[in-house]
Scaffold this motif. Structure first.
Motif, PDB file in Angstrom:
ATOM      1  N   THR A  83       0.827  -1.205   0.000  1.00 55.73           N
ATOM      2  CA  THR A  83       0.000   0.000   0.000  1.00 55.73           C
ATOM      3  C   THR A  83       0.862   1.255   0.000  1.00 55.73           C
ATOM      4  O   THR A  83       1.773   1.396   0.812  1.00 55.73           O
ATOM      5  CB  THR A  83      -0.928   0.013   1.231  1.00 55.73           C
ATOM      6  N   GLN A  84       0.575   2.159  -0.894  1.00 52.67           N
ATOM      7  CA  GLN A  84       1.285   3.429  -0.958  1.00 52.67           C
ATOM      8  C   GLN A  84       0.690   4.408   0.041  1.00 52.67           C
ATOM      9  O   GLN A  84      -0.512   4.373   0.303  1.00 52.67           O
ATOM     10  CB  GLN A  84       1.183   4.017  -2.353  1.00 52.67           C
ATOM     11  N   MET A  85       1.530   5.278   0.588  1.00 55.18           N
ATOM     12  CA  MET A  85       1.047   6.325   1.474  1.00 55.18           C
ATOM     13  C   MET A  85       1.096   7.640   0.711  1.00 55.18           C
ATOM     14  O   MET A  85       2.159   8.036   0.227  1.00 55.18           O
ATOM     15  CB  MET A  85       1.908   6.435   2.736  1.00 55.18           C
ATOM     16  N   PRO A  86      -0.038   8.315   0.583  1.00 53.06           N
ATOM     17  CA  PRO A  86      -0.033   9.596  -0.127  1.00 53.06           C
ATOM     18  C   PRO A  86       0.709  10.665   0.675  1.00 53.06           C
ATOM     19  O   PRO A  86       0.812  10.557   1.901  1.00 53.06           O
ATOM     20  CB  PRO A  86      -1.518   9.944  -0.257  1.00 53.06           C
ATOM     21  N   PRO A  87       1.211  11.695   0.020  1.00 53.79           N
ATOM     22  CA  PRO A  87       1.865  12.784   0.748  1.00 53.79           C
ATOM     23  C   PRO A  87       0.863  13.476   1.682  1.00 53.79           C
ATOM     24  O   PRO A  87      -0.307  13.618   1.339  1.00 53.79           O
ATOM     25  CB  PRO A  87       2.315  13.754  -0.341  1.00 53.79           C
ATOM     26  N   SER A  88       1.330  13.876   2.836  1.00 54.31           N
ATOM     27  CA  SER A  88       0.465  14.571   3.784  1.00 54.31           C
ATOM     28  C   SER A  88       0.475  16.069   3.513  1.00 54.31           C
ATOM     29  O   SER A  88       1.544  16.671   3.379  1.00 54.31           O
ATOM     30  CB  SER A  88       0.930  14.326   5.219  1.00 54.31           C
ATOM     31  N   PRO A  89      -0.703  16.680   3.482  1.00 60.30           N
ATOM     32  CA  PRO A  89      -0.769  18.128   3.310  1.00 60.30           C
ATOM     33  C   PRO A  89      -0.597  18.886   4.631  1.00 60.30           C
ATOM     34  O   PRO A  89      -0.581  20.111   4.649  1.00 60.30           O
ATOM     35  CB  PRO A  89      -2.181  18.344   2.749  1.00 60.30           C
ATOM     36  N   ALA A  90      -0.455  18.163   5.733  1.00 60.71           N
ATOM     37  CA  ALA A  90      -0.341  18.793   7.052  1.00 60.71           C
ATOM     38  C   ALA A  90       0.962  19.596   7.152  1.00 60.71           C
ATOM     39  O   ALA A  90       1.970  19.236   6.527  1.00 60.71           O
ATOM     40  CB  ALA A  90      -0.377  17.730   8.145  1.00 60.71           C
ATOM     41  N   PRO A  91       0.956  20.643   7.950  1.00 55.80           N
ATOM     42  CA  PRO A  91       2.192  21.403   8.167  1.00 55.80           C
ATOM     43  C   PRO A  91       3.264  20.510   8.815  1.00 55.80           C
ATOM     44  O   PRO A  91       2.944  19.628   9.617  1.00 55.80           O
ATOM     45  CB  PRO A  91       1.778  22.521   9.135  1.00 55.80           C
ATOM     46  N   LEU A  92       4.516  20.745   8.459  1.00 55.51           N
ATOM     47  CA  LEU A  92       5.624  19.931   8.971  1.00 55.51           C
ATOM     48  C   LEU A  92       5.644  19.910  10.502  1.00 55.51           C
ATOM     49  O   LEU A  92       5.899  18.860  11.105  1.00 55.51           O
ATOM     50  CB  LEU A  92       6.957  20.438   8.417  1.00 55.51           C
TER      51      LEU A  92
END
Length: 105
Positions: A83-92
């Motif tokens: 399963t791939q994990m999508p990039p998180s849009p959350a602030p670092l």
């Protein structure tokens, strides 16, 4: 002696309350950042559990920054399954807060 005991008791209670609030706040950050859509604290969902991730990376230097970079960029799969994990849009800063919380619970 009673005064010292009262001061120590107050300090311990304050520490417990602050720690408890921080843990709840960081779990809230995980929920608001979308982490809990794929991860659970103690069981595999779509991705590995937070406990399994914490065990795998326990004691490694620089692990918060390493994992934060992976969460921010996403993962092609292969570390924990296909399963791939999508990039998180959350602030670092939020990503690092959640990872730090995850590694200590």
């Amino acid at each position: 002696m009673k005064k010292l005991y009262s001061i120590l008791l107050a300090a311990v209670c304050t520490t417990v309350l602050v720690t408890s609030f921080t843990a709840q706040a960081d779990q809230q950050t995980a929920m608001m950042s979308g982490c809990l859509g794929c991860h659970k604290a103690d069981a595999k969902l779509i991705g590995p559990s937070f406990q399994d991730i914490a065990k795998k990376y326990a004691g490694q230097n620089g692990v918060v920054d390493t994992l934060a970079a992976t969460v921010q960029a996403g993962s092609p799969g292969g570390k924990w399954g296909e399963t791939q994990m999508p990039p998180s849009p959350a602030p670092l800063a939020d990503i690092k807060k959640v990872i730090t919380w995850m590694l200590t619970h």
